[in-house]
Design a protein around this motif. Structure first.
Motif, short mmCIF file in Angstrom:
data_model
loop_
_atom_site.label_atom_id
_atom_site.label_comp_id
_atom_site.label_asym_id
_atom_site.label_seq_id
_atom_site.Cartn_x
_atom_site.Cartn_y
_atom_site.Cartn_z
N THR A 28 -57.71 -34.58 17.66
CA THR A 28 -57.08 -33.67 18.61
C THR A 28 -57.66 -32.27 18.47
OG1 THR A 28 -55.30 -33.03 17.09
CG2 THR A 28 -54.92 -34.98 18.46
N SER A 29 -57.51 -31.48 19.52
CA SER A 29 -58.00 -30.10 19.51
C SER A 29 -57.17 -29.27 20.47
CB SER A 29 -59.47 -30.06 19.93
OG SER A 29 -59.93 -28.73 20.04
N THR A 30 -56.97 -28.02 20.11
CA THR A 30 -56.28 -27.10 21.02
C THR A 30 -57.25 -26.35 21.91
OG1 THR A 30 -56.29 -25.36 19.33
CG2 THR A 30 -54.33 -26.77 19.44
N TRP A 35 -61.81 -29.80 15.93
CA TRP A 35 -61.10 -31.07 16.02
C TRP A 35 -60.43 -31.44 14.70
CZ3 TRP A 35 -60.71 -33.45 20.70
CH2 TRP A 35 -61.57 -32.98 21.70
N THR A 36 -59.23 -32.05 14.81
CA THR A 36 -58.45 -32.50 13.66
C THR A 36 -58.16 -33.98 13.81
OG1 THR A 36 -57.41 -30.33 13.44
CG2 THR A 36 -56.31 -32.19 12.37
N SER A 37 -58.33 -34.76 12.75
CA SER A 37 -58.09 -36.19 12.82
C SER A 37 -56.59 -36.50 12.77
CB SER A 37 -58.79 -36.92 11.67
OG SER A 37 -60.19 -36.89 11.84
N ARG A 61 -59.64 -37.14 21.66
CA ARG A 61 -60.85 -37.96 21.80
C ARG A 61 -60.86 -39.10 20.79
NH1 ARG A 61 -65.67 -33.96 19.40
NH2 ARG A 61 -65.20 -34.26 17.17
N MET A 62 -61.65 -40.14 21.11
CA MET A 62 -61.96 -41.20 20.18
C MET A 62 -63.36 -40.92 19.65
SD MET A 62 -63.76 -44.06 19.30
CE MET A 62 -64.63 -44.44 20.82
#
Length: 341
Positions: A28-30, A35-37, A61-62
């Motif tokens: 995820t990302s703001t 990006w953070t898992s 994202r994947m």
């Protein structure tokens, strides 16, 4: 995926196509940059992954880190679920979403457009839009290529059926079709059924119920036909309709370079008109390609009905629908079909 606002996440569902991820992360990302898992695995096996995740972000994202097959990563659907949203970030992401939206301007690799392509081919190959119902299909249509079977008409006489069963056996040793590999090797290049026959037809029908065999058919369709055709069309500067015209041609005529194969048809067209990549007009070039395609079809009695060109692709071209956008209406062999969205 852009959720439009910073959202608390609870669940992600991945519906893999044939090429799945064995090892991957949900991140995820703001801001679309950092990006953070939120989830990771090293034991993915395809199919549908329904994942409980925690975290938040506007972008999800994947990130694949190890393929489950030799064919990359491919998803039918990527669903994200959450609970509520806060104010969207004031600044846009530094990296825009990479997946084009379904609709105008998207090329044939867009999942919605690819589905349309599969349905169009199925209308001509199987007189049905239900292309997924064709995994079980097998018959000899009398075109000198032996058995024709599966979602794009893999043939026992042209090598692609042999490659398919080899790939299936790599994925699942000891499957019901594996014993027929020696016979498929012997009949390759001919119309013969020696060593195959009714028992092979029955085994094919049984195998077609196996999701691994369905995955193998999807893999080989993409490797041999879809990916090369779309890649060449994009290099030639063609939009989705041209990409589909190439794909449909390579499915019927094969990827060779002789005058009645896809490569030869393309060369004939390029002698009549320049591709867009060469500075030519796209509609003029596609008319030349369809003319060459039709001429190739007329050299074979089994393919002398050219309605998949005349009352399908030429209709879309005459309507100026280079992006292959629905609604689409066409006829093949006199039967009417429609895709409305």
């Amino acid at each position: 995926m852009d959720l439009g606002a910073d959202t608390a996440l609870s669940r992600v569902q991945l519906k893999w196509e044939a090429a799945y991820g064995k090892s991957y992360k949900i991140q995820t990302s703001t801001d679309g940059s950092t990006w953070t898992s939120a989830y990771s695995t090293t034991t993915g096996n395809g199919g549908t992954d329904d994942l409980a995740v925690s975290g938040h972000g506007r972008y999800v994202r994947m990130s694949g880190t190890q393929r489950g097959t030799a064919y990359g990563y491919s998803l039918y659907e990527f669903e994200v679920y959450g609970a509520g949203a806060s104010t969207p970030p004031a600044t846009p992401p530094t990296t825009p979403p990479t997946t084009p939206p379904a609709g105008s301007g998207a090329d044939l690799t867009d999942p919605h457009k690819k589905e349309i392509a599969m349905e169009l081919v199925s209308s001509a190959e199987n007189s049905s839009l239900d292309w997924k119902g064709q995994y079980t299909y097998i018959e000899d249509i009398g075109d000198g290529r032996g058995y024709t079977a599966g979602i794009v008409g893999f043939c026992s006489g042209t090598g692609d059926m042999l490659d398919l069963v080899r790939h299936y056996t790599d994925l699942k040793p000891g499957n019901v079709l594996a014993p027929y590999l020696p016979a498929l090797e012997k009949v390759n290049g001919s119309a013969s059924h020696t060593g195959l026959g009714a028992a092979f037809e029955s085994a094919w029908t049984t195998a077609a119920k196996d999701t691994v065999f369905q995955r193998a058919q999807d893999d080989e369709r993409d490797r041999v036909y879809f990916d090369p055709a779309v890649g060449q069309a994009k290099s030639d500067g063609l939009h989705a309709l041209g990409q589909f015209a190439y794909y449909d041609a390579i499915v019927m005529h094969g990827p060779g370079d002789d005058s009645t194969s896809f490569g030869g048809i393309r060369k004939t067209a390029m002698q009549k008109a320049k591709t867009p990549a060469q500075g030519g007009n796209e509609t003029t070039y596609l008319n030349a390609f369809l003319d060459a395609r039709k001429a190739a079809m007329l050299t074979e009695a089994a393919h002398e009905d050219t309605t998949r060109v005349d009352t399908e692709q030429r209709v879309f071209l005459n309507n100026g629908n280079l992006d292959l956008n629905p609604p689409l209406q066409w006829k093949v062999y006199g039967d009417p079909y429609a895709i409305n969205d």
